[in-house]
Design a protein around this motif. Structure first.
Motif: not given
Ligand SMILES: Nc1ncnc2c1ncn2[C@@H]1O[C@H](COP(=O)(O)OP(=O)(O)O)[C@@H](O)[C@H]1O
Ligand SMILES: [Mg+2]
Length: 318
Positions: A173-198
């Motif tokens: 959390l402290r590391e994330a706070a170096r970049f923004d005072h709002r920090i997102l805490v998310e469930e860990v998602v297991r899946g393939r990473e796919i990017d789509v450009a529009v």
């Protein structure tokens, strides 16, 4: 066309933005455009080649504003806060100048991972469950299982960390706070990473390029992003159903945010279908970056891609 390409910027992605801007400027020149360049230092000082350095940020901005009146289009190749978040598009909107990419509103929402998730959920696109923790409340944060911790507003994986046990939470959390005072805490998602450009072309037609898969071990972190160890597969190996679900979700997000130019929607592809991770309204634009690779797979060369983006540029809000 006369195009002003802006690079650099006042955030951790400064160097990445310089690389994108240099590549964009080169490709625009190769395509026959009349290109001028400006860079923004990490302190916010604008620099124009051949012009003396201004003493202050305000003086540098004052000196650069007349250039907006001398070009047909501005190409703000600046990732992250005070660039991609709509700040540069807003300057162009106020000046009545055409700008490549999303306007201030889509840029601002896309730069905010929490707001992006709210829009996605409202639009019927799955997201990882999560919560926002303020930097002032890090001491109160409780560990309730493995999570990914990241700044609400950042990029290039800066401040992103995987927390597997309670004793790792506060440091992440402290590391994330170096970049923004709002920090997102998310469930860990297991899946393939796919990017789509529009892309939204001149005339308003939007279409998605063939999706790209990122193959990494663990998180797609800053080192992996730029040391060349990540493998991109484009087109990603997808079933027809996976392909249509992903591209439909990407177009839905593009429209829901009101994006323009090109945007990259990043998904996790799970056994239950896609989960949206984030939206980039000014994605990496070197020739080796995901977006140019995806359009190359669609038969659109890098020179052609930046040319289409410049032709599609509009004055935001008009
Ligand atoms: N909820 C999550 N579950 C699993 N991996 C994640 C999650 N969020 C982020 N990641 C990993 O971290 C990387 C960077 O996170 P991301 O949200 O895309 O930040 P950035 O804007 O810096 O790219 C992702 O590409 C992915 O590999
Ligand atoms: Mg990302």
């Amino acid at each position: 066309m006369r195009v002003l390409v802006i690079g650099g910027g006042q955030n951790a992605e400064h160097e990445v933005s310089l690389a994108s801007a240099a590549a964009v400027a080169g490709a625009l020149r190769a395509g026959g455009h009349d290109v001028s360049e400006a860079t923004i230092s990490t302190e916010g000082v604008w620099r124009v080649p051949g012009q003396p350095d201004a003493a202050t940020v305000v003086a540098s901005l004052t000196a650069v504003l007349p250039l907006l009146g001398e070009v047909d289009v501005v190409f703000p190749a600046v990732h992250g806060p005070l660039g991609e978040d709509g700040a540069l598009a807003a300057v162009c909107a106020l000046a009545g100048v055409r700008v490549v990419g999303s306007g201030p509103r889509a840029g601002a929402i896309g730069m905010d991972k929490w707001a992006t998730k709210l829009v996605a959920r409202a639009a019927g696109i799955r997201i990882a469950s999560g919560r926002v923790v303020d930097a002032a409340a890090i001491g109160d944060a409780e560990f309730d299982g493995p999570v990914v911790v990241k700044p609400v507003s950042a990029g290039s994986s800066y401040g992103v960390g995987l927390v597997r046990s309670e004793d790792e939470l506060a440091a992440a959390l402290r590391e994330a706070a170096r970049f923004d005072h709002r920090i997102l805490v998310e469930e860990v998602v297991r899946g393939r990473e796919i990017d789509v450009a529009v892309i939204r072309e001149a005339g308003g037609v939007r279409w998605a390029a063939p999706p790209l898969e990122i193959e990494t071990v663990g998180l797609f972190d800053t080192a992996t992003k730029y040391d060349g160890s990540a493998r991109f597969t484009v087109p990603a190996a997808l079933t027809p159903v996976e392909h249509s679900t992903l591209t439909r979700a990407a177009l839905t997000m593009f429209d829901a945010l009101g994006c323009a130019g090109v945007a990259r929607m990043d998904f996790f592809l799970t056994g239950d279908g896609p989960i949206l991770n984030e939206v980039n309204t000014m994605p990496g634009l070197t020739a080796a970056s995901q977006v140019p690779r995806m359009f190359a797979a669609a038969g659109v060369s890098y020179v052609d891609l930046v040319d289409r983006l410049v032709r599609a540029a509009e004055v935001p809000g008009r």
